[in-house]
Write an enzyme that holds these catalytic residues in place. Structure first.
Site, mmCIF file in Angstrom:
data_model
loop_
_atom_site.group_PDB
_atom_site.id
_atom_site.type_symbol
_atom_site.label_atom_id
_atom_site.label_comp_id
_atom_site.label_asym_id
_atom_site.label_seq_id
_atom_site.Cartn_x
_atom_site.Cartn_y
_atom_site.Cartn_z
ATOM 1 N N GLU A 157 0.786 -1.233 0.000
ATOM 2 C CA GLU A 157 0.000 0.000 0.000
ATOM 3 C C GLU A 157 0.819 1.285 0.000
ATOM 4 O OE1 GLU A 157 -2.974 0.070 3.063
ATOM 5 O OE2 GLU A 157 -4.114 -1.538 2.146
ATOM 6 N N GLU A 369 -5.653 -8.381 0.844
ATOM 7 C CA GLU A 369 -6.230 -8.027 2.152
ATOM 8 C C GLU A 369 -7.700 -7.725 1.979
ATOM 9 O OE1 GLU A 369 -4.547 -4.899 4.624
ATOM 10 O OE2 GLU A 369 -2.527 -5.527 4.059
HETATM 11 C C1 NOJ Z 1 -4.101 -2.051 5.318
HETATM 12 C C2 NOJ Z 1 -2.722 -2.250 5.814
HETATM 13 O O1 NOJ Z 1 -1.950 -2.955 4.904
HETATM 14 C C3 NOJ Z 1 -2.634 -2.829 7.198
HETATM 15 O O2 NOJ Z 1 -1.384 -2.547 7.692
HETATM 16 C C4 NOJ Z 1 -3.768 -2.312 8.029
HETATM 17 O O3 NOJ Z 1 -3.663 -2.601 9.379
HETATM 18 C C5 NOJ Z 1 -5.042 -2.839 7.443
HETATM 19 N N1 NOJ Z 1 -5.194 -2.315 6.116
HETATM 20 C C6 NOJ Z 1 -6.305 -2.556 8.218
HETATM 21 O O4 NOJ Z 1 -6.589 -1.204 8.223
#
Ligand code: NOJ
Length: 569
Positions: A157, A369
């Site tokens: 991300e 994710e």
């Molecule tokens: C995206 C991220 O990659 C991760 O680090 C984060 O905790 C989660 N989303 C949940 O918000």
């Protein structure tokens, strides 16, 4: 190439490992920032550093076949000279070996936000040197783990750590400065391309990708202004990660817009852009949680807000990117369900993201994710039905996208067990397994853990069955007794069987718009050509024989629909 479908879950080093200064790990920018400001930190987190064996065993027992985790840069590289910490490598050797022992595919992220503090001290992602340090770090891990890992991602991300660090200012280094956002984004995408180049130069086994955050963009209306604002928002949220990684180019209209607004982009050197062009990824990871609603920009300076207080957050979430768009989520918050952090739950957004991305890139996709954050009380029986609902509906749309031809090959729940959620701390829980942070990080599987297990084990058969029944079967007929019986049966199937009066032309065209299959009543068979023309060649159309019409039961309808769809493929 036929790929094995990966069903797993995902974590990040800082969020789960703990052991923040153990075995000669050096300080990360997050350690420094959270310690200095006395904020809740990940010093212990889920203590995965000591519980990894139990965690991986539970993944395997939970039916999962892949584990996405990240390497901690400050655990592996000690300093600016690139000296390696063998103990750090040894930890990941054990972790990866444990994955293999349990037949779990390691899916490794090289950078998930925990920059070594010694690099932040030289300017962090503002300094192009950090990109070259990243390249060296990649070289170390490719050499060391080659042959043991088949899936690598350079970055997790880019959008979130850059925009939170330099625009909203809620992540270290907590700046609010647009030229820094631009420079940081560029440096990271360049670093990613350097990593990909190194991977190939070293002939590392396996594949390398990038994991992008993805917010599917929707507008409040379909005006030209809204469509323009949506395109800007898409560039802002998604395209600069996906296009640059997959196609090797920053979106050209985004670059033009930045220039038009007077931002100086002269730092971008032709040799660097060439490296970005030549080193596109093998696959793209999509992290999808929520969509974003957009309206045209009206006024005000750029201001991006984040809710890091969950249910205690009192303000609005009005965000503006000057000259680009305004976020209209507040306008939708009474319409779309959301969690206590204001994140919308909109599973179809995953389908729209997957079909949109796959329409213009050639790389395979992984959903790296997806998950649901909630406040939860720890007990021996945690009924997280809302998480099951969330995951089930997103998987439903993933399977639909796959069936519709999207090359999507994996799904990772965030997260296998509860962990530290950055500025939201440990109270925002995402895990399939609870971590009792107050009691030696004891692990307790939640209902969602068992749901995921049994559904992976039966290949989501129930979902697929339901999906089959949810097809939009449109019945075009001219009324009458047997017609309404049949229309009701179609509705019973959970489909959207509608009885349409064939003479009300307007009305029936409207229904045909979303049809997956069209069935025509016997008396109006003469309309078949007209209907075929209207729905296009991908939607099967068939008329029902007069003698079976009234006698058709649900089973017969389904069989007929299945036959029609099979033939139309
Ligand atoms: C995206 C991220 O990659 C991760 O680090 C984060 O905790 C989660 N989303 C949940 O918000």
């Amino acid at each position: 190439m036929k790929r094995k479908m990966l069903w797993g879950s995902a974590t990040a080093s800082y969020q789960c490992e703990g052991a923040w200064d153990l075995d000669e790990k050096v300080e990360s920018m997050w350690d420094r920032y959270l310690h200095e400001n006395g904020l809740e930190n990940g010093d212990v987190a889920s203590d995965h550093y000591h519980h990894y064996e139990e965690d991986i065993r539970m993944m395997a027992e939970g039916g999962q076949n892949a584990y996405r985790f990240s390497l901690s840069w400050p655990r592996i590289i000690r300093d600016l000279e690139g000296n390696v910490n063998e103990k750090g490598l040894a930890f990941y050797d054990t972790l990866i070996d444990t994955c293999h022992r349990y037949h779990i595919e390691p899916f490794v992220t090289i950078y998930h936000w925990d920059l070594p503090q010694y690099l932040e001290d030289i300017g962090g992602w503002q300094n192009i040197e950090t990109a070259y340090h990243f390249e060296k770090y990649c070289e170390t891990v490719f050499r060391h783990f080659n042959g043991k890992v088949r899936f690598w991602s350079t970055f997790n991300e880019p959008k979130w750590f850059i925009f939170s660090g330099y625009m909203s200012g809620n992540y270290p280094p907590c700046h609010r400065n647009i030229p820094e956002v631009i420079r940081g984004s560029y440096n990271v995408m360049f670093a990613s391309a350097l990593g990909v180049r190194k991977f190939r130069e070293m002939k590392t086994e396996g594949e390398i990708g990038l994991v992008a955050s993805y917010q599917t963009i929707y507008g409040l209306d379909e005006s030209t202004e809204t469509l323009n604002a949506m395109r800007h928002a898409d560039n802002y949220c998604n395209n600069w990660q996906v296009d640059t990684a997959c196609l090797g180019e920053f979106p050209s209209d985004m670059v033009d817009k930045l220039k038009e607004q007077g931002y100086d982009l002269s730092f971008a050197k032709e040799e660097e852009l060439q490296i970005i062009r030549e080193n596109t990824v093998d696959f793209i990871g999509i992290n999808y949680y929520s969509p974003m609603y957009i309206k045209p920009y009206t006024d005000g300076e750029t201001l991006v807000k984040a809710n890091n207080q969950g249910k205690n957050y009192k303000g609005d979430l009005r965000s503006v990117v000057k000259g680009w768009f305004e976020v209209a989520n507040d306008d939708m918050k009474d319409i779309i369900p959301h969690n206590p952090w204001g994140m919308f739950v909109y599973p179809q957004g995953l389908y729209d993201a997957l079909t949109r991305v796959s329409s213009y890139i050639k790389q395979p996709i992984y959903v790296t994710e997806n998950g649901y954050g909630a406040y939860e009380e720890i007990s021996n029986d945690i009924d997280d039905q809302y998480r099951i609902d969330y995951i089930r509906e997103h998987i439903r749309y993933l399977l639909k996208a796959k069936e519709d031809g999207v090359d999507v090959n994996g799904y990772f729940v965030w997260s296998p067990f509860d962990l530290y959620s950055w500025k939201n701390g440990c109270e925002k829980r995402y895990g399939l397994v609870a971590v009792d942070f107050d009691n030696d990080c004891r692990r307790i599987p939640k209902h969602s853990y068992y749901w995921y297990k049994s559904n992976i084990e039966n290949d989501f058969i129930d979902l697929r069955k339901e999906e089959k029944q949810m097809r939009n079967i449109v019945l075009v007929c001219n009324g009458g007794m047997s017609t309404s019986i049949l229309a009701n049966r179609i509705k019973e199937l959970g489909g959207d069987g509608v009885e349409v009066n064939a003479y009300g032309e307007q009305e029936y065209s409207q229904h045909l718009k979303d049809a997956d299959v069209v069935l025509i009543g016997p008396q109006i068979r003469y309309l078949i050509d007209d209907i075929r023309k209207r729905v296009g060649e991908n939607v099967p159309v068939a008329s029902i024989e007069p003698r079976v019409y009234g006698a058709m039961n649900a089973q017969k309808v389904l069989e007929m629909v299945d036959e029609l769809l099979k033939d139309s493929k």
